[in-house]
Enzyme design. Structure first.
Site, short mmCIF file in Angstrom:
data_model
loop_
_atom_site.label_atom_id
_atom_site.label_comp_id
_atom_site.label_asym_id
_atom_site.label_seq_id
_atom_site.Cartn_x
_atom_site.Cartn_y
_atom_site.Cartn_z
N TYR A 100 0.80 -1.12 0.04
CA TYR A 100 -0.05 -0.07 0.00
C TYR A 100 0.60 1.24 0.06
CZ TYR A 100 0.61 -1.48 4.74
OH TYR A 100 0.99 -1.90 6.20
N ASN A 213 10.16 -17.06 13.62
CA ASN A 213 10.89 -15.86 14.28
C ASN A 213 9.97 -15.38 15.20
OD1 ASN A 213 8.62 -14.19 13.28
ND2 ASN A 213 9.71 -13.77 11.44
N THR A 234 9.35 -1.75 13.12
CA THR A 234 7.98 -1.37 12.34
C THR A 234 7.49 -2.77 11.63
OG1 THR A 234 9.48 -0.72 10.39
CG2 THR A 234 8.85 0.89 12.03
N ARG A 236 6.53 -6.68 13.04
CA ARG A 236 5.40 -7.28 13.85
C ARG A 236 5.85 -7.26 15.36
NH1 ARG A 236 0.19 -7.37 12.14
NH2 ARG A 236 -0.02 -8.52 10.33
N ASP A 260 7.11 0.13 17.04
CA ASP A 260 5.74 0.71 16.35
C ASP A 260 4.80 -0.29 16.36
OD1 ASP A 260 4.09 2.55 14.69
OD2 ASP A 260 4.24 0.83 13.14
N GLU A 265 -1.27 -6.90 20.67
CA GLU A 265 -1.86 -5.60 20.33
C GLU A 265 -3.46 -5.86 20.58
OE1 GLU A 265 -0.91 -4.34 16.63
OE2 GLU A 265 1.16 -3.73 17.06
N HIS A 297 1.59 1.41 16.39
CA HIS A 297 1.28 0.63 14.83
C HIS A 297 0.70 1.77 13.78
CE1 HIS A 297 0.77 -3.70 13.23
NE2 HIS A 297 0.95 -2.72 12.36
#
Length: 331
Positions: A100, A213, A234, A236, A260, A265, A297
């Site tokens: 995006y 990971n 930035t 996960r 971030d 979350e 985020h």
């Protein structure tokens, strides 16, 4: 043709309305999170667009099947929070938005590296906590051009981050399980992650979350990193063990961190209308540390990103509903 868009933020509404008008499609927006309780709002619709980091469970996809909904178009990249087997078992096709605006996230990674390299957090703490504002030799920073940046993950976002760090004069090394055939001389691949840990002054994460990971960055890795190292995440939240990160920052195993993306979350984090205060003790502790910059985020959050996330997601729904197969199919 009727679509429903979950977890809608105010900034997305103009783009959703424009898409519906341009394509003459009935599109309904809701601010609610998509889960087994709210899926009932989708009854009578032909497809769902959604943006969230909380789980899409088997029970949720069972509800898709019961309602006859076969299409889910994500407005984001990551699919690690989706039970893909459950989606397949219930005949649900899923698309994402793989690109995006890679520049948006890359810019935040570099911004965080600059902020932390120049110790801006310490200056802000001096002003906010001590109500002092004066020159201090304690806050001597480092140029990006003096540092080696280790980039983990050289996909679209990672490559943009490399370009920006290179533009500031940094030496860039990188690791990827599936390296590019050519680096155009912009950076050098290393053979092992341990080379990134040991050689980098700044480590910037740009890979998807996988089982392999999970908690990749833990106490052992922080011990292996330079004591002046900066970690930027930035990507996960699950890639970094939050408790071990806090210990590493407090003990001086590493110098600083830009965060971030966060572990576990909550839905409130994705709700632009939420007024709830932070109660997570780890987040509170990180937010008070001068060697940390913490954002919710939001690295992706630019006008270009929001427009592309909405438009590509709804385009994918339309293609699937009309019998096509979008290039963004996942799973």
């Amino acid at each position: 043709m009727r679509f429903i868009v979950y977890n809608v933020r105010d900034d997305e509404i103009p783009f959703i309305e424009k898409w519906g008008k341009d394509h003459q499609v009935d599109v309904t927006s809701t601010t609610t999170t998509l889960n087994t309780e709210t899926i009932s709002e989708a009854q009578g619709f032909d497809g769902i667009s959604c943006l969230q980091t909380i789980p899409y469970s088997r029970e949720l996809f069972d509800s898709f099947h019961q309602l006859g909904i076969k299409y889910l178009a994500l407005r984001n990249v990551g699919i690690d929070n989706i039970d893909m087997q459950a989606a397949k078992d219930n005949g649900v096709l899923i698309t994402n938005v793989p690109a995006y605006s890679p520049e948006s996230i890359a810019e935040v990674a570099v911004m965080m590296a600059l902020y932390l390299s120049r110790k801006v957090g310490y200056m802000r703490q001096q002003l906010q906590d001590k109500h002092e504002f004066h020159f201090s030799s304690e806050f001597m920073g480092r140029l990006i051009s003096e540092q080696t940046v280790g980039v983990i993950g050289t996909g679209r976002i990672g490559r943009h981050a490399i370009q920006l760090f290179r533009g500031l004069g940094a030496k860039v090394i990188a690791y990827d399980k599936y390296p590019l055939k050519s680096t155009n001389g912009e950076f050098e691949y290393v053979d092992h992650l341990e080379d990134i840990f040991g050689q980098s002054d700044i480590i910037s994460l740009h890979m998807p979350a996988t089982q392999d990971n999970f908690h990749l960055f833990n106490h052992e890795v922080f011990e292996a990193m330079k004591d002046n190292a900066i970690l930027i995440n930035t990507a996960r939240g699950s890639i970094v063990n939050t408790g071990d990160l806090i210990f590493a920052l407090e003990s001086g195993e590493i110098a600083a961190a830009g965060v971030d993306t966060l572990e576990n979350e909550s839905a409130d984090l994705q709700d632009s209308r939420s007024t709830k205060k932070i109660t997570d003790s780890d987040l509170i502790k990180l937010s008070m540390m001068p060697n940390v910059i913490l954002t919710p985020h939001s690295a992706f959050h630019t006008t270009e990103s929001v427009k592309n996330m909405v438009t590509i997601s709804l385009n994918n729904l339309k293609v699937m509903f009309t019998g096509g197969r979008p290039k963004d199919i996942v799973g």
